[in-house]
Design a protein around this motif. Structure first.
Motif, PDB file in Angstrom:
ATOM      1  N   ALA A 144      -0.876  32.180  14.633  1.00 45.47           N
ATOM      2  CA  ALA A 144      -1.205  30.770  14.838  1.00 45.47           C
ATOM      3  C   ALA A 144      -0.241  30.020  15.737  1.00 45.47           C
ATOM      4  N   GLY A 145       0.924  30.605  16.036  1.00 44.97           N
ATOM      5  CA  GLY A 145       1.923  29.885  16.804  1.00 44.97           C
ATOM      6  C   GLY A 145       2.531  28.764  15.980  1.00 44.97           C
ATOM      7  N   GLU A 146       3.331  27.944  16.629  1.00 41.35           N
ATOM      8  CA  GLU A 146       3.928  26.799  15.944  1.00 41.35           C
ATOM      9  C   GLU A 146       4.208  25.701  16.969  1.00 41.35           C
ATOM     10  N   ASN A 147       3.856  24.491  16.615  1.00 43.62           N
ATOM     11  CA  ASN A 147       4.028  23.361  17.519  1.00 43.62           C
ATOM     12  C   ASN A 147       5.466  23.247  18.002  1.00 43.62           C
ATOM     13  N   ARG A 148       5.637  23.155  19.306  1.00 46.28           N
ATOM     14  CA  ARG A 148       6.934  22.987  19.971  1.00 46.28           C
ATOM     15  C   ARG A 148       7.825  24.219  19.893  1.00 46.28           C
ATOM     16  N   LEU A 149       7.327  25.296  19.340  1.00 44.82           N
ATOM     17  CA  LEU A 149       8.136  26.526  19.302  1.00 44.82           C
ATOM     18  C   LEU A 149       7.517  27.611  20.175  1.00 44.82           C
ATOM     19  N   CYS A 150       6.297  28.013  19.869  1.00 44.75           N
ATOM     20  CA  CYS A 150       5.659  29.070  20.664  1.00 44.75           C
ATOM     21  C   CYS A 150       4.166  29.064  20.411  1.00 44.75           C
ATOM     22  N   GLU A 151       3.437  29.678  21.326  1.00 44.21           N
ATOM     23  CA  GLU A 151       2.001  29.828  21.169  1.00 44.21           C
ATOM     24  C   GLU A 151       1.694  31.141  20.453  1.00 44.21           C
ATOM     25  N   LYS A 152       0.499  31.227  19.902  1.00 48.51           N
ATOM     26  CA  LYS A 152       0.091  32.446  19.211  1.00 48.51           C
ATOM     27  C   LYS A 152      -0.096  33.582  20.215  1.00 48.51           C
ATOM     28  N   LEU A 153      -0.076  34.800  19.708  1.00 53.69           N
ATOM     29  CA  LEU A 153      -0.305  35.980  20.530  1.00 53.69           C
ATOM     30  C   LEU A 153      -1.743  36.452  20.362  1.00 53.69           C
ATOM     31  N   SER A 154      -2.247  37.105  21.376  1.00 47.06           N
ATOM     32  CA  SER A 154      -3.580  37.680  21.296  1.00 47.06           C
ATOM     33  C   SER A 154      -3.648  38.698  20.160  1.00 47.06           C
ATOM     34  N   PRO A 155      -4.764  38.754  19.438  1.00 44.53           N
ATOM     35  CA  PRO A 155      -4.899  39.755  18.364  1.00 44.53           C
ATOM     36  C   PRO A 155      -4.698  41.190  18.845  1.00 44.53           C
ATOM     37  N   ALA A 156      -4.876  41.428  20.144  1.00 46.48           N
ATOM     38  CA  ALA A 156      -4.700  42.772  20.694  1.00 46.48           C
ATOM     39  C   ALA A 156      -3.330  42.981  21.315  1.00 46.48           C
ATOM     40  N   HIS A 157      -2.436  41.985  21.220  1.00 48.60           N
ATOM     41  CA  HIS A 157      -1.096  42.142  21.781  1.00 48.60           C
ATOM     42  C   HIS A 157      -0.320  43.168  20.957  1.00 48.60           C
ATOM     43  N   ALA A 158       0.383  44.044  21.625  1.00 53.25           N
ATOM     44  CA  ALA A 158       1.078  45.142  20.946  1.00 53.25           C
ATOM     45  C   ALA A 158       2.091  44.644  19.921  1.00 53.25           C
ATOM     46  N   VAL A 159       2.795  43.549  20.222  1.00 52.18           N
ATOM     47  CA  VAL A 159       3.807  43.038  19.298  1.00 52.18           C
ATOM     48  C   VAL A 159       3.145  42.458  18.048  1.00 52.18           C
ATOM     49  N   ARG A 160       2.031  41.759  18.238  1.00 49.65           N
ATOM     50  CA  ARG A 160       1.306  41.227  17.070  1.00 49.65           C
ATOM     51  C   ARG A 160       0.764  42.369  16.216  1.00 49.65           C
ATOM     52  N   LEU A 161       0.206  43.390  16.836  1.00 53.11           N
ATOM     53  CA  LEU A 161      -0.274  44.547  16.089  1.00 53.11           C
ATOM     54  C   LEU A 161       0.865  45.265  15.372  1.00 53.11           C
ATOM     55  N   SER A 162       2.026  45.328  16.033  1.00 51.90           N
ATOM     56  CA  SER A 162       3.175  46.024  15.462  1.00 51.90           C
ATOM     57  C   SER A 162       3.691  45.332  14.209  1.00 51.90           C
ATOM     58  N   ILE A 163       3.821  44.000  14.257  1.00 56.91           N
ATOM     59  CA  ILE A 163       4.338  43.309  13.070  1.00 56.91           C
ATOM     60  C   ILE A 163       3.305  43.354  11.944  1.00 56.91           C
ATOM     61  N   SER A 164       2.015  43.350  12.291  1.00 55.13           N
ATOM     62  CA  SER A 164       0.983  43.476  11.263  1.00 55.13           C
ATOM     63  C   SER A 164       1.065  44.840  10.581  1.00 55.13           C
ATOM     64  N   LEU A 165       1.250  45.885  11.379  1.00 56.79           N
ATOM     65  CA  LEU A 165       1.376  47.229  10.820  1.00 56.79           C
ATOM     66  C   LEU A 165       2.591  47.335   9.911  1.00 56.79           C
ATOM     67  N   ASN A 166       3.743  46.847  10.379  1.00 56.33           N
ATOM     68  CA  ASN A 166       4.968  47.017   9.605  1.00 56.33           C
ATOM     69  C   ASN A 166       4.979  46.147   8.351  1.00 56.33           C
ATOM     70  N   TYR A 167       4.324  44.989   8.412  1.00 57.47           N
ATOM     71  CA  TYR A 167       4.188  44.186   7.195  1.00 57.47           C
ATOM     72  C   TYR A 167       3.291  44.913   6.191  1.00 57.47           C
ATOM     73  N   ALA A 168       2.244  45.572   6.683  1.00 55.95           N
ATOM     74  CA  ALA A 168       1.392  46.361   5.800  1.00 55.95           C
ATOM     75  C   ALA A 168       2.178  47.509   5.173  1.00 55.95           C
ATOM     76  N   VAL A 169       3.067  48.139   5.945  1.00 53.78           N
ATOM     77  CA  VAL A 169       3.931  49.193   5.401  1.00 53.78           C
ATOM     78  C   VAL A 169       4.834  48.614   4.311  1.00 53.78           C
ATOM     79  N   PHE A 170       5.354  47.418   4.546  1.00 50.96           N
ATOM     80  CA  PHE A 170       6.167  46.737   3.530  1.00 50.96           C
ATOM     81  C   PHE A 170       5.359  46.543   2.242  1.00 50.96           C
ATOM     82  N   LEU A 171       4.125  46.073   2.369  1.00 49.52           N
ATOM     83  CA  LEU A 171       3.281  45.871   1.195  1.00 49.52           C
ATOM     84  C   LEU A 171       3.017  47.190   0.475  1.00 49.52           C
ATOM     85  N   TYR A 172       2.841  48.254   1.246  1.00 49.16           N
ATOM     86  CA  TYR A 172       2.514  49.550   0.647  1.00 49.16           C
ATOM     87  C   TYR A 172       3.734  50.218   0.017  1.00 49.16           C
TER      88      TYR A 172
END
Length: 241
Positions: A144-172
């Motif tokens: 979602a990004g954050e006002n005055r900090l940064c814009e959101k990343l595309s759902p297909a951006h490698a960094v966004r996919l990477s943090i999603s994967l590693n957070y899922a690993v954390f949950l698992y």
């Protein structure tokens, strides 16, 4: 590895230049290599300890393992300090969403990996909470990004996919919540596939690499979850007791 980290820490000073794609790779690989060496040493010592019958020798090995774990804890805290006090302020100043999300992912990764080298109790619980906080904030910024900090990343951006994967690993692995891990990873995978056509050709390979890793993790986790469910449904009331 020490030379790589020393170079990066010397060049990435507060108010200095932002990390490039190549530099992000150096930082991630250097930290991963450094800590993998410590983990390997601890695992080898634990294996050796299981084969030692003499109490004195067993205590000596245990002391070595304790020392390695203490070194691991200290190195992770040093790395997290560098991320929080040097690298993140620079990324915040330049409003670089890619670097900001990458650094929160790296912080979460480091704390997640060292989690298993703490004894059960409050120190371990604190590391878990810190890792979770880094992941959740990084995922939120990516989505979602954050006002005055940064814009959101595309759902297909490698960094966004990477943090999603590693957070899922954390949950698992850490939270022991396989269904949540699968749900989070599946949504990231589906969203990434839907937006894959918008990825620049220079970034396509990295995005595909992360999508393959997400798919492999989902296949592995779903298979384990199905196996467990199958076993439980075949158990009779007497077997469960």
């Amino acid at each position: 590895l020490d030379a790589c980290l020393g170079y990066m820490e010397a060049t990435c000073l507060v108010n200095g230049p932002d990390l490039t794609l190549h530099q992000r790779g150096i930082v991630a690989k250097a930290y991963r290599g450094k800590f993998d060496c410590l983990e390997l040493s601890a695992q080898r010592l634990l294996t050796a300890a299981s084969n030692v019958k003499n109490d004195f020798e067993r205590r000596c090995v245990a002391q070595y393992v304790f020392n390695i774990c203490q070194e691991y804890h200290a190195m992770v805290e040093e790395a997290v300090f560098m991320i929080e006090k040097v690298l993140l302020p620079t990324a915040h100043r330049t409003h670089d969403g890619v670097n900001i999300v990458f650094l929160y992912k790296l912080k979460g990764d480091l704390l997640r990996k060292v989690f298993f080298y703490y004894s059960p109790g409050e120190p371990r619980n604190k590391v878990e909470r810190r890792s979770k906080k880094a992941y959740i904030y990084g995922v939120r910024l990516a989505q979602a990004g954050e006002n005055r900090l940064c814009e959101k990343l595309s759902p297909a951006h490698a960094v966004r996919l990477s943090i999603s994967l590693n957070y899922a690993v954390f949950l698992y692995d850490v939270r022991k919540e396989p269904k949540r891990a699968i749900g989070h990873a599946k949504k990231a995978f589906d969203d990434g596939i839907a937006f894959l056509g918008t990825v620049h050709e220079d970034d396509y390979a990295n995005s595909m690499k992360m999508l393959v890793q997400l798919r492999d993790a989902l296949d592995r986790w779903c298979e384990r979850l199905l196996d467990f469910s199958t076993v439980m449904t075949t158990l009779g009331p007497q077997d469960e007791q």
